[in-house]
Design a protein around this motif. Structure first.
Motif, mmCIF file in Angstrom:
data_model
loop_
_atom_site.group_PDB
_atom_site.id
_atom_site.type_symbol
_atom_site.label_atom_id
_atom_site.label_comp_id
_atom_site.label_asym_id
_atom_site.label_seq_id
_atom_site.Cartn_x
_atom_site.Cartn_y
_atom_site.Cartn_z
ATOM 1 N N ILE A 46 -24.616 -95.678 67.493
ATOM 2 C CA ILE A 46 -23.438 -94.826 67.618
ATOM 3 C C ILE A 46 -23.166 -94.280 66.222
ATOM 4 O O ILE A 46 -22.982 -95.047 65.270
ATOM 5 C CB ILE A 46 -22.217 -95.589 68.158
ATOM 6 N N VAL A 47 -23.180 -92.966 66.107
ATOM 7 C CA VAL A 47 -22.951 -92.296 64.828
ATOM 8 C C VAL A 47 -21.554 -91.690 64.865
ATOM 9 O O VAL A 47 -21.187 -91.025 65.845
ATOM 10 C CB VAL A 47 -24.009 -91.199 64.585
ATOM 11 N N THR A 48 -20.770 -91.935 63.815
ATOM 12 C CA THR A 48 -19.425 -91.370 63.732
ATOM 13 C C THR A 48 -19.301 -90.531 62.471
ATOM 14 O O THR A 48 -20.013 -90.752 61.480
ATOM 15 C CB THR A 48 -18.344 -92.470 63.745
ATOM 16 N N ALA A 49 -18.380 -89.553 62.539
ATOM 17 C CA ALA A 49 -18.206 -88.615 61.439
ATOM 18 C C ALA A 49 -16.760 -88.143 61.399
ATOM 19 O O ALA A 49 -16.049 -88.208 62.410
ATOM 20 C CB ALA A 49 -19.132 -87.409 61.624
ATOM 21 N N ALA A 50 -16.339 -87.646 60.240
ATOM 22 C CA ALA A 50 -15.021 -87.030 60.085
ATOM 23 C C ALA A 50 -15.145 -85.850 59.133
ATOM 24 O O ALA A 50 -15.845 -85.934 58.116
ATOM 25 C CB ALA A 50 -14.002 -88.034 59.554
ATOM 26 N N ARG A 51 -14.498 -84.759 59.495
ATOM 27 C CA ARG A 51 -14.466 -83.577 58.609
ATOM 28 C C ARG A 51 -13.372 -83.781 57.569
ATOM 29 O O ARG A 51 -12.208 -83.989 57.938
ATOM 30 C CB ARG A 51 -14.156 -82.322 59.406
ATOM 31 N N PRO A 52 -13.695 -83.713 56.291
ATOM 32 C CA PRO A 52 -12.658 -83.930 55.273
ATOM 33 C C PRO A 52 -11.627 -82.798 55.224
ATOM 34 O O PRO A 52 -10.487 -83.028 54.871
ATOM 35 C CB PRO A 52 -13.447 -84.015 53.971
ATOM 36 N N GLY A 130 -13.007 -95.449 57.152
ATOM 37 C CA GLY A 130 -13.927 -95.816 56.082
ATOM 38 C C GLY A 130 -13.978 -94.743 55.012
ATOM 39 O O GLY A 130 -13.100 -93.877 54.946
ATOM 40 N N PRO A 131 -14.993 -94.777 54.160
ATOM 41 C CA PRO A 131 -15.126 -93.784 53.098
ATOM 42 C C PRO A 131 -15.076 -92.359 53.645
ATOM 43 O O PRO A 131 -15.648 -92.065 54.693
ATOM 44 C CB PRO A 131 -16.510 -94.084 52.509
ATOM 45 N N ALA A 132 -14.362 -91.491 52.947
ATOM 46 C CA ALA A 132 -14.220 -90.078 53.315
ATOM 47 C C ALA A 132 -13.653 -89.912 54.721
ATOM 48 O O ALA A 132 -13.877 -88.904 55.373
ATOM 49 C CB ALA A 132 -15.545 -89.336 53.168
ATOM 50 N N GLY A 133 -12.922 -90.934 55.208
ATOM 51 C CA GLY A 133 -12.271 -90.847 56.507
ATOM 52 C C GLY A 133 -13.152 -91.129 57.702
ATOM 53 O O GLY A 133 -12.707 -91.014 58.848
ATOM 54 N N VAL A 134 -14.406 -91.522 57.491
ATOM 55 C CA VAL A 134 -15.311 -91.773 58.617
ATOM 56 C C VAL A 134 -14.794 -92.934 59.464
ATOM 57 O O VAL A 134 -14.385 -93.961 58.933
ATOM 58 C CB VAL A 134 -16.762 -92.023 58.129
ATOM 59 N N PRO A 135 -14.771 -92.776 60.796
ATOM 60 C CA PRO A 135 -14.323 -93.870 61.651
ATOM 61 C C PRO A 135 -15.351 -95.004 61.704
ATOM 62 O O PRO A 135 -16.546 -94.757 61.898
ATOM 63 C CB PRO A 135 -14.188 -93.224 63.039
#
Length: 194
Positions: A46-52, A130-135
């Protein structure tokens, strides 16, 4: 010419996505190749991401992923271009790669069957920032966070090369009960294949 979004370099545009007719496979070979691949049982991630810039979050179930360099350590995750996560990951400086275990089918279903176009997946699971807002998925501690080093057009997927920057101490690498491709055959993709 195409600009590489990570390096800013201008590179020649590739030939575009391949089709069966130009894949190099002869008549009947496509079915043989598909059978060969179907017999492989890959681990699922499962890959998660967040746009800064916007704070938008996304995540998806990924079956194409592997370590791709020992020194320096690098990991490749391939995200479908049809997936909502694709756009968020393209703008994210880091991604989190979670390795669910075989008992986490419901979590895999959430990230594999739902689409971020319609569903806030993170409203249905526990997570921390997490770092840079990553879930970071609370129930999936076997994970790492990687800095995006490069993105490669691979046809209907984009390969994202990650340099690991954080691996939690409670991530247990000795567990071998990974969720695999065979475990998720009953799931229907949130975005159907082409």
């Amino acid at each position: 010419m195409m600009e590489n979004s990570r390096s800013g370099r201008t590179e020649p545009a590739g030939p575009g996505p391949r089709t069966d007719s130009d894949s190099g496979l002869g008549p009947g070979d496509r079915a043989d190749f598909d059978a060969f691949v179907a017999a492989l049982d890959y681990p699922m991630f499962i890959v998660t991401a967040a746009r800064p810039d916007t704070g938008e979050r996304s995540g998806c179930l990924v079956g194409f992923a592997t370590q791709c360099s020992i020194e320096p350590p690098r990991f490749l995750v391939c995200v479908s271009t049809l997936n909502h996560t694709h756009g968020v990951a393209a703008a994210a400086p880091v991604l989190a790669v979670h390795a669910p275990d075989s008992r986490q089918h419901p979590l895999a279903a959430l990230f594999g069957e739902e689409t971020g176009d319609r569903t806030d997946k993170f409203a249905h699971c526990a997570w921390t920032e997490g770092p840079a807002g990553v879930p970071l998925l609370t129930d999936c501690p076997r994970r790492f966070v990687g800095r995006v080093e490069d993105a490669i057009d691979l046809g209907d997927h984009t390969g994202i090369v990650l340099a690991p920057i954080e691996v939690p101490e409670h991530s247990d690498p000795t567990r071998t009960d990974l969720l695999t491709y065979a475990d998720v055959q009953d799931l229907a993709p949130g975005h159907p294949e082409r």
